[in-house]
Scaffold this active site. Structure first.
Site, mmCIF file in Angstrom:
data_model
loop_
_atom_site.group_PDB
_atom_site.id
_atom_site.type_symbol
_atom_site.label_atom_id
_atom_site.label_comp_id
_atom_site.label_asym_id
_atom_site.label_seq_id
_atom_site.Cartn_x
_atom_site.Cartn_y
_atom_site.Cartn_z
ATOM 1 N N TYR A 164 0.838 -1.213 0.000
ATOM 2 C CA TYR A 164 0.000 0.000 0.000
ATOM 3 C C TYR A 164 0.873 1.264 0.000
ATOM 4 C CZ TYR A 164 -3.710 -3.256 1.480
ATOM 5 O OH TYR A 164 -4.584 -4.309 1.572
ATOM 6 N N HIS B 263 0.928 -11.689 1.897
ATOM 7 C CA HIS B 263 -0.120 -10.946 1.184
ATOM 8 C C HIS B 263 -0.737 -11.744 0.032
ATOM 9 C CE1 HIS B 263 -1.359 -6.569 0.037
ATOM 10 N NE2 HIS B 263 -2.330 -7.410 -0.226
HETATM 11 N N1 NAP Z 1 -5.419 -8.692 1.499
HETATM 12 C C1 NAP Z 1 -5.812 -8.144 0.374
HETATM 13 O O1 NAP Z 1 -5.409 -8.561 -0.723
HETATM 14 C C2 NAP Z 1 -6.754 -6.994 0.427
HETATM 15 C C3 NAP Z 1 -7.426 -6.581 -0.736
HETATM 16 C C4 NAP Z 1 -8.294 -5.506 -0.646
HETATM 17 C C5 NAP Z 1 -8.487 -4.864 0.566
HETATM 18 N N2 NAP Z 1 -7.811 -5.266 1.689
HETATM 19 C C6 NAP Z 1 -7.991 -4.601 2.991
HETATM 20 O O2 NAP Z 1 -9.375 -4.522 3.263
HETATM 21 C C7 NAP Z 1 -9.737 -3.157 3.488
HETATM 22 C C8 NAP Z 1 -11.154 -2.923 3.047
HETATM 23 O O3 NAP Z 1 -11.281 -2.977 1.632
HETATM 24 P P1 NAP Z 1 -11.671 -1.697 0.772
HETATM 25 O O4 NAP Z 1 -11.358 -0.498 1.564
HETATM 26 O O5 NAP Z 1 -11.046 -1.820 -0.559
HETATM 27 O O6 NAP Z 1 -13.227 -1.924 0.545
HETATM 28 P P2 NAP Z 1 -14.511 -1.754 1.500
HETATM 29 O O7 NAP Z 1 -14.105 -1.507 2.902
HETATM 30 O O8 NAP Z 1 -15.425 -2.872 1.190
HETATM 31 O O9 NAP Z 1 -15.166 -0.453 0.875
HETATM 32 C C9 NAP Z 1 -14.536 0.790 0.902
HETATM 33 C C10 NAP Z 1 -15.405 1.739 0.108
HETATM 34 O O10 NAP Z 1 -16.655 1.867 0.770
HETATM 35 C C11 NAP Z 1 -16.907 3.228 1.061
HETATM 36 N N3 NAP Z 1 -17.442 3.285 2.425
HETATM 37 C C12 NAP Z 1 -16.774 3.053 3.591
HETATM 38 N N4 NAP Z 1 -17.589 3.204 4.635
HETATM 39 C C13 NAP Z 1 -18.798 3.545 4.139
HETATM 40 C C14 NAP Z 1 -20.039 3.837 4.744
HETATM 41 N N5 NAP Z 1 -20.199 3.830 6.062
HETATM 42 N N6 NAP Z 1 -21.081 4.153 3.915
HETATM 43 C C15 NAP Z 1 -20.927 4.171 2.590
HETATM 44 N N7 NAP Z 1 -19.769 3.897 1.960
HETATM 45 C C16 NAP Z 1 -18.707 3.592 2.735
HETATM 46 C C17 NAP Z 1 -15.580 3.941 0.979
HETATM 47 O O11 NAP Z 1 -15.761 5.257 0.510
HETATM 48 P P3 NAP Z 1 -15.462 6.548 1.466
HETATM 49 O O12 NAP Z 1 -13.977 6.742 1.451
HETATM 50 O O13 NAP Z 1 -16.235 7.620 0.785
HETATM 51 O O14 NAP Z 1 -15.996 6.233 2.829
HETATM 52 C C18 NAP Z 1 -14.811 3.112 -0.052
HETATM 53 O O15 NAP Z 1 -15.111 3.543 -1.356
HETATM 54 C C19 NAP Z 1 -8.680 -2.390 2.693
HETATM 55 O O16 NAP Z 1 -8.629 -1.014 3.059
HETATM 56 C C20 NAP Z 1 -7.447 -3.168 3.007
HETATM 57 O O17 NAP Z 1 -6.936 -2.811 4.286
HETATM 58 C C21 NAP Z 1 -6.964 -6.327 1.619
#
Ligand code: NAP
Length: 281
Positions: free
Chosen positions: A48, A103
């Site tokens: 990241y 990862h």
């Molecule tokens: N291990 C891996 O390969 C891998 C892959 C992907 C992700 N991850 C981890 O998982 C975490 C979560 O995934 P993600 O951030 O991609 O997806 P997510 O948490 O499913 O969704 C994030 C999205 O949802 C929106 N959001 C967040 N809270 C909200 C709410 N209360 N109401 C409406 N919309 C909301 C955010 O926009 P706003 O900014 O406008 O709130 C953002 O666009 C990552 O940050 C990372 O740490 C790991």
């Protein structure tokens, strides 16, 4: 806050903040805001390119290090680099990592796992786990490991609930952590009528209903957000409980639809990609 106890006795919060796709400035602001709102679990990764910013936010927050559960992930390019954990610690500006993951099952991930075991035995890492591994790949690690993985971080949300995989993890004493818990913000998912109905009933947002469903299903969540209101809401999950019938309605939404599909080509690309970790702000 609710907690889960990992297979080595380490206690881990069930809800935290994710930092995928956040620039250093965004990650610093989001993590600081999260810590100020009571969050104690932070998820980042070498890839990241924001670990330094996460370290700064932890320091700025004034929250004692031992109260924070810090999770990061080794990237394939570093699996064979002997100082990969040391370098990660330097970027995070901390003496230890609470949870370190492989990862991606790309490149020489066995070497990466061995490095994590060494760091675990040396006390630099309190727990180790895997990300994006299938059941078959987890079995491969279970066969060769000296320290059992505690956790699998993988894509989970109401459209892809990973029920089979969860059964297997439970048998092996591993817990699941959901990435994309909100479907990466997919409006079609968040605005499903069942969530809108339950949001009205509990005076919560649709996203909070989804996150509450995760927690009651045993999924540790790390929603990502740059929006301070969302960050606040995404932690305000512990003053209501969905009924069994409501949990069943959400369970019925499973359609094994993933937003991200791993392929051998992608894994090959990951094995070759070197994130610019030394150039980060
Ligand atoms: N291990 C891996 O390969 C891998 C892959 C992907 C992700 N991850 C981890 O998982 C975490 C979560 O995934 P993600 O951030 O991609 O997806 P997510 O948490 O499913 O969704 C994030 C999205 O949802 C929106 N959001 C967040 N809270 C909200 C709410 N209360 N109401 C409406 N919309 C909301 C955010 O926009 P706003 O900014 O406008 O709130 C953002 O666009 C990552 O940050 C990372 O740490 C790991």
């Amino acid at each position: 806050m609710e907690y889960v106890t990992l297979n080595n006795g380490v206690k881990m919060p069930m809800a935290g903040i994710g930092t995928f796709l956040l620039s250093p400035d965004e990650a610093e602001a989001s993590v600081l805001s999260a810590l100020e709102n009571g969050y104690r679990l932070i998820d980042t990764a070498n890839a990241y390119v924001n670990e330094k910013a996460v370290g700064r936010a932890m320091k700025k927050s004034g929250v004692p290090r031992e109260e924070i559960f810090l999770e990061t992930k080794l990237w394939p390019a570093f699996y064979e680099q002997e100082d990969a954990v040391e370098k990660t610690l330097e970027r995070l500006d901390t003496d230890y990592i609470d949870l370190l993951l492989i990862h991606q099952p790309a490149g020489n991930y066995i070497a990466g796992y061995r490095q994590m075991e060494k760091a675990y035995k040396g006390g630099k890492v309190k727990a180790i786990g895997l990300s994006n591994f299938s059941e078959k790949m987890i079995r491969e690690i279970l066969e060769i490991c000296e320290v059992k993985p505690a956790i699998l971080q993988t894509e989970v949300h109401p459209y892809s609930q990973e029920k089979q995989l969860k059964k297997f993890l439970q048998q092996e004493g591993m817990v699941i952590q959901a990435w994309y818990p909100l479907g990466h913000g997919d409006k079609a998912l968040i605005q499903e009528s069942v969530f809108t109905e339950l949001a009205e009933k509990y005076h919560k947002s649709n996203a909070q209903i989804i996150l509450r469903w995760h927690i009651q299903s045993g999924n540790i969540v790390i929603p990502g957000s740059k929006n301070p209101d969302h960050i606040k809401d995404n932690f305000d999950l512990f003053d209501f409980t969905l009924t069994d019938e409501e949990m069943d309605r959400i369970a019925a939404m499973d359609q094994q639809k993933r937003y991200y599909v791993s392929t051998p080509e992608l894994l090959q690309k990951y094995a070759e990609m070197v994130p610019p970790v030394d150039e980060q702000k």
